[in-house]
Design an enzyme around this catalytic site. Structure first.
Site, short mmCIF file in Angstrom:
data_model
loop_
_atom_site.label_atom_id
_atom_site.label_comp_id
_atom_site.label_asym_id
_atom_site.label_seq_id
_atom_site.Cartn_x
_atom_site.Cartn_y
_atom_site.Cartn_z
N SER A 8 6.51 -13.45 8.07
CA SER A 8 6.92 -13.11 6.40
C SER A 8 6.77 -11.29 6.89
CB SER A 8 6.53 -14.04 5.45
OG SER A 8 7.20 -13.34 4.33
N HIS A 33 10.26 -13.81 9.82
CA HIS A 33 11.23 -14.15 8.72
C HIS A 33 11.26 -12.61 7.32
CE1 HIS A 33 11.06 -17.93 5.87
NE2 HIS A 33 10.87 -16.96 5.07
N ASP A 35 11.93 -12.94 3.70
CA ASP A 35 12.93 -13.24 2.28
C ASP A 35 13.41 -12.91 1.43
OD1 ASP A 35 10.85 -15.70 2.22
OD2 ASP A 35 8.98 -14.82 3.28
N MET A 37 15.55 -12.34 -2.08
CA MET A 37 14.78 -13.15 -3.70
C MET A 37 16.03 -12.01 -4.80
SD MET A 37 10.60 -13.68 -3.48
CE MET A 37 10.13 -14.30 -2.01
N HIS A 66 15.40 -15.87 4.93
CA HIS A 66 15.22 -16.96 3.76
C HIS A 66 16.30 -16.67 2.60
CE1 HIS A 66 12.66 -19.76 2.00
NE2 HIS A 66 13.17 -19.66 1.34
N MET A 68 16.28 -17.08 -1.11
CA MET A 68 16.25 -17.57 -2.21
C MET A 68 17.05 -17.11 -3.42
SD MET A 68 12.24 -17.59 -1.21
CE MET A 68 12.50 -16.24 -0.42
N MET A 140 9.62 -26.28 1.63
CA MET A 140 8.82 -24.54 0.81
C MET A 140 7.10 -26.33 0.47
SD MET A 140 9.84 -22.08 0.82
CE MET A 140 8.89 -21.05 -0.39
N GLY A 145 9.06 -18.03 -4.00
CA GLY A 145 9.12 -16.43 -5.40
C GLY A 145 7.78 -15.58 -5.00
N PHE A 146 6.72 -15.93 -4.14
CA PHE A 146 5.54 -14.86 -4.00
C PHE A 146 4.61 -15.63 -2.29
CE2 PHE A 146 6.74 -14.58 -8.30
CZ PHE A 146 6.68 -13.59 -8.90
N GLY A 147 4.38 -14.81 -2.25
CA GLY A 147 3.14 -14.89 -1.00
C GLY A 147 2.19 -14.70 -1.22
N ASP A 175 7.09 -23.64 5.44
CA ASP A 175 6.77 -22.15 4.65
C ASP A 175 5.95 -21.94 3.07
OD1 ASP A 175 7.44 -19.51 3.77
OD2 ASP A 175 9.22 -19.10 3.09
N GLY A 176 4.98 -21.45 3.48
CA GLY A 176 3.80 -21.55 1.96
C GLY A 176 2.53 -21.45 2.15
N GLY A 177 2.28 -20.51 2.12
CA GLY A 177 0.34 -20.85 2.59
C GLY A 177 -0.28 -20.90 3.43
N SER A 198 1.45 -13.75 4.13
CA SER A 198 -0.31 -13.25 3.38
C SER A 198 -1.73 -13.58 5.31
CB SER A 198 -1.51 -13.48 3.01
OG SER A 198 -0.80 -15.00 2.71
C1 DX5 Z 1 7.20 -17.48 -0.24
C2 DX5 Z 1 8.19 -16.58 0.83
C3 DX5 Z 1 7.24 -16.96 1.84
C4 DX5 Z 1 6.29 -16.52 1.58
C5 DX5 Z 1 5.39 -17.07 2.36
O1 DX5 Z 1 8.71 -17.76 -2.03
O2 DX5 Z 1 9.16 -17.52 0.88
O3 DX5 Z 1 7.59 -17.14 3.43
O4 DX5 Z 1 6.16 -15.30 2.20
O5 DX5 Z 1 4.05 -15.91 2.10
P1 DX5 Z 1 2.21 -16.70 2.48
O6 DX5 Z 1 2.06 -17.02 3.56
O7 DX5 Z 1 1.54 -15.65 1.98
O8 DX5 Z 1 2.15 -18.28 1.66
ZN ZN Z 2 10.31 -17.37 2.67
#
Ligand code: DX5
Ligand code: ZN
Length: 215
Positions: A8, A33, A35, A37, A66, A68, A140, A145-147, A175-177, A198
């Site tokens: 991402s 990827h 994102d 938003m 993606h 959002m 998800m 919303g945030f990385g 996707d996420g963490g 990240s």
């Molecule tokens: C969050 C995004 C993700 C984000 C993942 O809303 O959809 O794609 O970039 O970031 P990490 O891998 O740091 O959780």
């Molecule tokens: Zn994403």
């Protein structure tokens, strides 16, 4: 099947986006990827059509977009024309099943792949009517919303259900963490595509980080 790794770029340096896309491209990434938003569907605002158009010029990797955003149907054509290869919308952004079917059809009419995504509080059962017609489901494992947020393991359990009922060739993306440990859990549950922001971009060895997710 090898896991499709989609770094991402939300965790990239936007002032050096070309450098950071090439960095993952040269180190084993399969997709990029992106994102998107809108500040309504999610509380954050990121990037849109012009950035996808510019990315298309600097990479041959498929652009995994993606969305959002509210009203994703309004933006299918601009994103498809800008070069999106996979367009994923959120189940929660559409209010009737007919509209979901129409949106999937619309995305496919541009000759690109279609994904449908669910947020942490949405049950995977809602996806059943669409599993035979979409190319990908995106689960998800953080609130979008945030990385950099923490992986929600109870969300990953949904992958098991989807794997059981989905056609064999469906791409199940998470996707996420995602990191080496959480990615492994998702793969064991049946995921075959991992998004990571990240974990990849903050790593001192990008190649190793990508490989650790792939195998
Ligand atoms: C969050 C995004 C993700 C984000 C993942 O809303 O959809 O794609 O970039 O970031 P990490 O891998 O740091 O959780
Ligand atoms: Zn994403």
């Amino acid at each position: 099947m090898q896991t499709i790794i989609s770094p991402s770029i939300l965790s990239a340096d936007f002032a050096n986006l070309e450098r950071d896309v090439k960095l993952v491209q040269d180190n084993g990434a399969d997709w990029i990827h992106v994102d998107v938003m809108d500040g309504h569907f999610v509380p954050n605002i990121t990037i849109g059509v012009p950035v996808v158009k510019s990315l298309k010029k600097i990479t041959d990797l498929p652009l995994d977009v993606h969305l959002m955003i509210d009203n994703p149907d309004k933006y299918v054509e601009p994103f498809a024309n800008a070069g999106a290869d996979i367009l994923t919308f959120h189940y929660e952004a559409i209010f009737s099943s007919q509209n979901i079917l129409d949106l999937i059809k619309k995305i496919h009419s541009f000759g690109i792949k279609c994904g449908i995504s669910i947020k942490p509080k949405t049950s995977p059962e809602v996806l059943i009517p669409y599993l035979d017609i979409v190319d990908m489901v995106l689960v998800m494992t953080v609130e979008p919303g945030f990385g950099g947020q923490e992986f929600m393991s109870d969300c990953a359990e949904k992958i098991k259900f989807i794997k059981q009922v989905a056609p064999e060739n469906l791409i199940i993306q998470v996707d996420g963490g995602i990191n080496e440990k959480t990615g492994k859990i998702c793969k064991e549950f049946g995921a075959n595509s991992l998004v990571a922001g990240s974990y990849i971009y903050k790593s001192s060895d990008i190649k190793k980080a990508i490989q650790s997710l792939k195998y």
